[in-house]
Design an enzyme around this catalytic site. Sequence first.
Site, PDB file in Angstrom:
ATOM      1  CG  ASN A   1       9.974   1.451 -10.453  1.00 28.51           C
ATOM      2  OD1 ASN A   1       9.470   0.564  -9.774  1.00 28.51           O
ATOM      3  ND2 ASN A   1       9.240   2.306 -11.149  1.00 28.51           N
TER       4      ASN A   1
ATOM      5  CB  CYS B   1      -7.036  -6.336  19.532  1.00 29.02           C
ATOM      6  SG  CYS B   1      -8.511  -5.695  20.358  1.00 29.02           S
TER       7      CYS B   1
ATOM      8  CG  HIS C   1       3.670   1.187   4.214  1.00 31.46           C
ATOM      9  ND1 HIS C   1       3.887   1.282   2.855  1.00 31.46           N
ATOM     10  CD2 HIS C   1       3.872   2.435   4.714  1.00 31.46           C
ATOM     11  CE1 HIS C   1       4.208   2.532   2.543  1.00 31.46           C
ATOM     12  NE2 HIS C   1       4.203   3.247   3.646  1.00 31.46           N
TER      13      HIS C   1
ATOM     14  CB  CYS D   1      -9.744  -8.993  20.353  1.00 34.72           C
ATOM     15  SG  CYS D   1      -8.344  -9.227  21.476  1.00 34.72           S
TER      16      CYS D   1
ATOM     17  CG  ASN E   1       6.761  -4.487  -1.050  1.00 35.01           C
ATOM     18  OD1 ASN E   1       6.191  -3.505  -1.525  1.00 35.01           O
ATOM     19  ND2 ASN E   1       7.756  -5.092  -1.670  1.00 35.01           N
TER      20      ASN E   1
ATOM     21  CB  CYS F   1      13.720  -6.200  -8.989  1.00 34.11           C
ATOM     22  SG  CYS F   1      12.788  -4.662  -9.006  1.00 34.11           S
TER      23      CYS F   1
END
Length: 314
Positions: free
Chosen positions: A286, A169, A161, A220, A144, A304
């Site tokens: 799950n 940048c 991830h 940036c 997540n 959960c």
Amino acid sequence: MRMSFGLTFRTAKGRWLVNLSRQCSHGSTGLFVPPSPPLDPEKVKELQRFITLSKRLLVMTGAGISTESGIPDYRSEKVGLYARTDRRPIQHGDFIRSAPIRQRYWARNFVGWPQFSSHQPNPAHLALSNWERLGKLYWLVTQNVDALHTKAGSQRLTELHGCMHRVLCLHCGEQTPRGVLQERFEVLNPTWSAEAHGLAPDGDVFLTEEEVQNFQVPSCARCGGPLKPDVVFFGDTVSADKVDFVHRRVKEADSLLVVGSSLQVYSGYKFILTAWEKKLPIAVLNIGPTRSDGLACLKLDSRCGELLPLIDPH
């Protein structure tokens, strides 16, 4: 299920105020949670035994742990993004190559950020943090990008991830907190307005092309390069260093628990294969089938946040 989402904007002393109206047939925390059977006391006992026997437990979490905090996922039956709409998540290559696609992404993300960033950990996140504090949880790997494990206090954590709360940048690598970027968006778009049409899993909303076209995107502050959230988009890969790090944690563990993930994405599933090859016991919590059901010694179809707090980590 009825869902109605509307966002209205107005400025007050230079600050954006966001009002999200929501009407649904379920409570807000259950809006994106698929149906599940009642808790089976025997299954609870089996998971308790699994956790009791574990001395170096590695836990891998997915979007299913955060749906109870009000964040939608992609794949849940009837309530995931793929079931609710024909829209699909942004692709890494498209984001990198196309300024208009980056503009659309950031406009949607700007509108969705106040709500996404306000989500709080639910009892499942808090239970895992408590397991770590008590020495039961050896390492936590999450797929997540919502920072809810960090908000819950987890420290022995790898965000596989990345995290939406950071921005990078693409040219110089400068890292910026997402909240700081929100302020820059506000300065550049003082009169811009939009109405959202539904929520997506990763902190954005659905907007029309007409609403997006006048949105201004900052560069940036350091080098003027394009900005990207510090997450792995679809079509991108997790860095080799991070993959190696997680493989080492799996090999050091003595058991593995999957929480809230169908493991359809190989970047997470590969670590289950490593655990299986090492002959570690694997349990899966799950709602619905997962890619690793055939490798697990225990499978539980429960919420959960209902089940994990029942487990005594001592």
